[in-house]
Design an enzyme around this catalytic site. Structure first.
Site, PDB file in Angstrom:
ATOM      1  N   GLY A 227       2.165  56.848  96.230  1.00 21.81           N
ATOM      2  CA  GLY A 227       1.606  58.202  96.335  1.00 21.81           C
ATOM      3  C   GLY A 227       2.657  59.284  96.265  1.00 21.81           C
TER       4      GLY A 227
ATOM      5  N   GLY B  68       4.617  56.825  89.928  1.00 23.16           N
ATOM      6  CA  GLY B  68       3.963  55.832  89.078  1.00 23.16           C
ATOM      7  C   GLY B  68       3.874  54.448  89.687  1.00 23.16           C
ATOM      8  CB  SER B  69       3.756  53.359  93.212  1.00 20.55           C
ATOM      9  OG  SER B  69       3.102  52.346  93.879  1.00 20.55           O
ATOM     10  CB  SER B  70      -1.023  52.612  90.979  1.00 20.78           C
ATOM     11  OG  SER B  70      -1.101  53.771  90.191  1.00 20.78           O
ATOM     12  CB  ALA B  71       1.379  52.887  86.088  1.00 18.74           C
TER      13      ALA B  71
ATOM     14  CG  ASP C  58       1.463  57.769  85.918  1.00 16.83           C
ATOM     15  OD1 ASP C  58       1.830  58.840  85.404  1.00 16.83           O
ATOM     16  OD2 ASP C  58       1.378  57.584  87.142  1.00 16.83           O
TER      17      ASP C  58
END
Ligand code: PMV
Length: 307
Positions: free
Chosen positions: A95, A99-102, A144
């Site tokens: 958060g 781009g942590s989730s990608a 992302d």
């Protein structure tokens, strides 16, 4: 088995917020901060073991990025669910606009396709990750997954095919974290309110950001770091004008400029969050990082392009 598959984080270098209004943005990979995934034999189907979260996900979990991702990969490659555990670990703060989730989805995608023995091209990985991103972000722009899967700078306009491009030299950056948590959703909505109040003025700012982003791209391609720095400064002023600045961002930017940075700006949603500074060289990069750290904030070094 046990091979590590990784993917980088990202930051936005030019054009955040304006991109929501159809203007271009440029994002670059943060190659030093990565998510990594590796597989080992499992028992009851496929499990994603997110070590940092201390959580395990199965392929049937609803509303989960990894389940959506795994299902899409198996469907695309015509494979049955394997008995496999994919371990996942990430150095990227969640958060934070990095781009942590990608990155985590891309690492898992590479680990699973690697185990299945299927070779997916970058554009295929990017598309699979985009579907998983929808679970996390609702209506992601697609910047992302592209920058993370290709691990290259991306020039992005909403609804158009993203364009990757080559920097003309190596650029040294420092990312500084204000420690102020800011919600991108909220800053996007504040900008929308300002735009409704004064559309002419705000459109003028977005047009100016567009020009800066385009000049920034040319300067990156030519390896002209002085111009890239100047464009970052100008982009930051405009981000302040549209109302997404924060005192702490100014503080970190001042520290970077006092330490001879070529340019500095907020990155991502603003209202807190992170700033990014362009250093003159590797030595200057270390000095800027040290100065920000000594002032009591977290700072990371990153670079992009070849020497
Ligand atoms: O904070 P990030 O890196 O996810 O970037 C947000 C970028 C915005 O332009 C502010 C919003 C968006 O959806 O593009």
């Amino acid at each position: 088995m046990n091979d590590r598959f990784t993917a980088p984080g990202k930051i936005i270098l030019f054009g955040e917020h304006a991109v929501v209004y159809g203007k271009p943005a440029i994002a670059i990979p943060v190659s030093g901060m990565r998510a990594s995934a590796w597989s080992e034999t499992g028992e009851n189907g496929l499990t994603i073991n997110a070590l940092d979260l201390n959580e395990k996900f199965s392929i049937t979990d609803e509303n989960n990025q990894f389940s959506v991702l795994a299902q899409s990969i198996l469907a695309k490659t015509n494979q049955n669910e394997p008995n496999l555990t994919i371990n996942l670990s990430s150095k990227l703060p969640q958060g934070s606009g990095m781009g942590s989730s990608a990155a985590t989805s891309t690492a898992v995608c590479r680990a699973l396709s690697g185990y299945l023995g299927v070779n997916l091209a970058e554009n295929e990985i990017s598309e699979l990750v985009f579907d998983a991103e929808k679970v996390v972000h609702g209506t992601p722009s697609g910047i992302d997954n592209t920058v993370v899967a290709y691990e290259m700078p991306v020039y992005f306009i909403k609804g158009e095919k993203p364009e990757t491009f080559e920097p003309g030299k190596k650029f040294f950056l420092v990312i500084g974290d204000t420690g102020i948590e800011a919600s991108t959703k909220e800053t996007v909505s504040n900008v929308r309110d300002n735009w409704k109040k004064e559309p002419g003025l705000m459109d003028g700012y977005f047009d100016e950001i567009e020009r800066i982003t385009n000049q920034g791209k040319i300067a990156i391609e030519k390896g002209n770091e002085k111009i890239v720095g100047e464009m970052m400064d100008k982009n930051h002023e405009l981000l302040n004008s549209i109302g997404v600045g924060h005192d702490k961002l100014e503080k970190l930017i001042d520290i970077a400029k006092d330490t001879d940075a070529l340019g500095a700006k907020l990155t991502g949603g603003g209202g807190g969050g992170n700033m990014v500074a362009l250093a003159k060289d590797k030595r200057n990069q270390k000095k800027i990082q040290d100065a920000i750290t000594e002032a009591g904030y977290r700072a990371y070094q990153t670079s992009f392009g070849e020497e």
